[in-house]
Design a protein around this motif. Structure first.
Motif, PDB file in Angstrom:
ATOM      1  N   VAL A 125       0.825  -1.221   0.000  1.00 25.89           N
ATOM      2  CA  VAL A 125       0.000   0.000   0.000  1.00 25.89           C
ATOM      3  C   VAL A 125       0.854   1.264   0.000  1.00 25.89           C
ATOM      4  CG1 VAL A 125      -1.975  -1.102   1.101  1.00 25.89           C
ATOM      5  CG2 VAL A 125      -0.170  -0.108   2.513  1.00 25.89           C
ATOM      6  N   GLU A 126       2.126   1.150   0.427  1.00 24.18           N
ATOM      7  CA  GLU A 126       2.991   2.329   0.502  1.00 24.18           C
ATOM      8  C   GLU A 126       4.123   2.283  -0.511  1.00 24.18           C
ATOM      9  OE1 GLU A 126       4.643   2.228   4.444  1.00 24.18           O
ATOM     10  OE2 GLU A 126       6.007   0.580   3.956  1.00 24.18           O
ATOM     11  N   ARG A 127       4.121   1.264  -1.349  1.00 26.39           N
ATOM     12  CA  ARG A 127       5.254   1.011  -2.236  1.00 26.39           C
ATOM     13  C   ARG A 127       5.445   2.139  -3.244  1.00 26.39           C
ATOM     14  NH1 ARG A 127       5.042  -4.805  -4.213  1.00 26.39           N
ATOM     15  NH2 ARG A 127       5.591  -5.047  -2.000  1.00 26.39           N
ATOM     16  N   PRO A 128       6.611   2.775  -3.280  1.00 23.52           N
ATOM     17  CA  PRO A 128       6.870   3.825  -4.273  1.00 23.52           C
ATOM     18  C   PRO A 128       6.997   3.222  -5.672  1.00 23.52           C
ATOM     19  CG  PRO A 128       8.421   3.919  -2.426  1.00 23.52           C
ATOM     20  CD  PRO A 128       7.737   2.598  -2.355  1.00 23.52           C
ATOM     21  N   SER A 129       6.710   4.021  -6.665  1.00 25.78           N
ATOM     22  CA  SER A 129       6.875   3.582  -8.046  1.00 25.78           C
ATOM     23  C   SER A 129       8.358   3.560  -8.403  1.00 25.78           C
ATOM     24  CB  SER A 129       6.131   4.529  -8.989  1.00 25.78           C
ATOM     25  OG  SER A 129       6.744   5.811  -8.981  1.00 25.78           O
ATOM     26  N   PRO A 130       8.740   2.792  -9.432  1.00 30.79           N
ATOM     27  CA  PRO A 130      10.144   2.798  -9.866  1.00 30.79           C
ATOM     28  C   PRO A 130      10.650   4.209 -10.201  1.00 30.79           C
ATOM     29  CG  PRO A 130       8.983   0.962 -10.860  1.00 30.79           C
ATOM     30  CD  PRO A 130       7.942   1.780 -10.169  1.00 30.79           C
ATOM     31  N   ALA A 131       9.776   5.021 -10.811  1.00 25.27           N
ATOM     32  CA  ALA A 131      10.182   6.383 -11.164  1.00 25.27           C
ATOM     33  C   ALA A 131      10.475   7.205  -9.906  1.00 25.27           C
ATOM     34  CB  ALA A 131       9.092   7.062 -11.995  1.00 25.27           C
ATOM     35  N   LEU A 132       9.648   7.032  -8.865  1.00 20.43           N
ATOM     36  CA  LEU A 132       9.854   7.767  -7.623  1.00 20.43           C
ATOM     37  C   LEU A 132      11.131   7.303  -6.921  1.00 20.43           C
ATOM     38  CD1 LEU A 132       8.784   9.864  -5.662  1.00 20.43           C
ATOM     39  CD2 LEU A 132       7.413   8.068  -4.567  1.00 20.43           C
ATOM     40  N   LEU A 133      11.390   6.006  -6.971  1.00 25.57           N
ATOM     41  CA  LEU A 133      12.615   5.491  -6.377  1.00 25.57           C
ATOM     42  C   LEU A 133      13.843   6.070  -7.074  1.00 25.57           C
ATOM     43  CD1 LEU A 133      11.661   1.731  -5.835  1.00 25.57           C
ATOM     44  CD2 LEU A 133      12.125   3.431  -4.053  1.00 25.57           C
ATOM     45  N   ARG A 134      13.788   6.181  -8.385  1.00 29.98           N
ATOM     46  CA  ARG A 134      14.919   6.741  -9.118  1.00 29.98           C
ATOM     47  C   ARG A 134      15.099   8.228  -8.790  1.00 29.98           C
ATOM     48  NH1 ARG A 134      12.977   2.948 -13.016  1.00 29.98           N
ATOM     49  NH2 ARG A 134      14.598   1.371 -13.474  1.00 29.98           N
TER      50      ARG A 134
END
Length: 250
Positions: free
Chosen positions: A36-45
């Motif tokens: 439910v809180e998992r950031p998107s790959p783009a946000l992680l980058r």
């Protein structure tokens, strides 16, 4: 903590990378969050980019290698940081370094092809050592009589030498500039190893170095490389065709 804000996410990623014993991929970083809180790959980058910027001027850096991202001590500080460990630095023989360099640039390549280029037999212990260190692996067999095994480098090889992919290998001109002198008919004994100099040290492991450092070791050796690169591809660029797809960590 607002996990949707890259500025808040960056220090958490820093904590992950400091605590881990190796590189973490974007996929693995995402798995560390509840769904439910998992950031998107783009946000992680985006967060990793902020973390990278925050490392400027500090003694460590954020580095992307084949298996993901890691925090590591900057290579220029390694001669001093290496004194934290009492054991002697890793030592490699000239024969092993030559063999590894040829596999890296000419992969996939058979043992017979390595011997033809170097002009001497390849010691079986060299191949065994490279495989035990997980720097090379068999990727197939040449379709010729005897079907000899073809060797290529591994993902662990890329991680160890601070490479994201094979395109980051130093240009072949580095090898061509080395002095080439004849060798004797017998292989130089592996009991006379050459000690590597600078290593790039992570907070949790210190076995990372650069492939350029390895080539510098070859360049400094008395007899240089016994090889003829006139038959290499003209573009002088390695490919990623044989980069292993597995993500298994050593």
């Amino acid at each position: 903590m607002n996990l949707s804000a890259p500025q808040d996410l960056a220090p958490l990623l820093e904590a992950f990378l400091l605590a881990t014993g190796g590189p973490l991929s974007i996929e693995r970083l995402a798995e560390l969050f509840e769904e439910v809180e998992r950031p998107s790959p783009a946000l992680l980058r985006q967060a990793l980019a902020i973390l990278d910027e925050s490392c400027q001027g500090r003694g460590f850096e954020l580095r992307e290698v084949a298996s993901g991202y890691r925090l590591q001590v900057r290579e220029r500080f390694s001669p001093w940081v290496g004194r934290l460990w009492e054991e002697r630095p890793q030592r490699y023989s000239r024969a092993l370094l030559e063999t590894l360099a040829l596999i890296a640039y000419r992969q996939p390549i058979t043992r017979g092809e390595i011997e033809e280029i170097r002009g001497v037999a390849v010691n079986s212990q060299i191949v065994k050592t490279l495989q035990e260190r997980e720097w090379i692996r068999v990727v197939g067999h040449r379709d010729v009589p005897g079907r000899p095994a073809m060797f290529a480098t591994t993902r662990h090889f890329l991680d160890y030498f601070n490479l994201k992919n094979l395109d980051e290998l130093p240009p072949l001109a580095v090898l061509r500039e080395m002095d080439i002198e004849p060798l004797s008919n017998e292989e130089a004994p592996d009991s006379e190893p050459i000690q590597t100099n600078a290593e790039s040290i992570t907070p949790v492991e210190k076995e990372q170095t650069s492939f350029r450092t390895l080539l510098a070791e070859l360049d400094d050796m008395e007899q240089g490389l016994k090889t003829d690169f006139s038959d290499l591809r003209q573009e002088d660029e390695p490919t990623n065709e044989f980069e292993p797809q597995d993500t298994e960590q050593p």
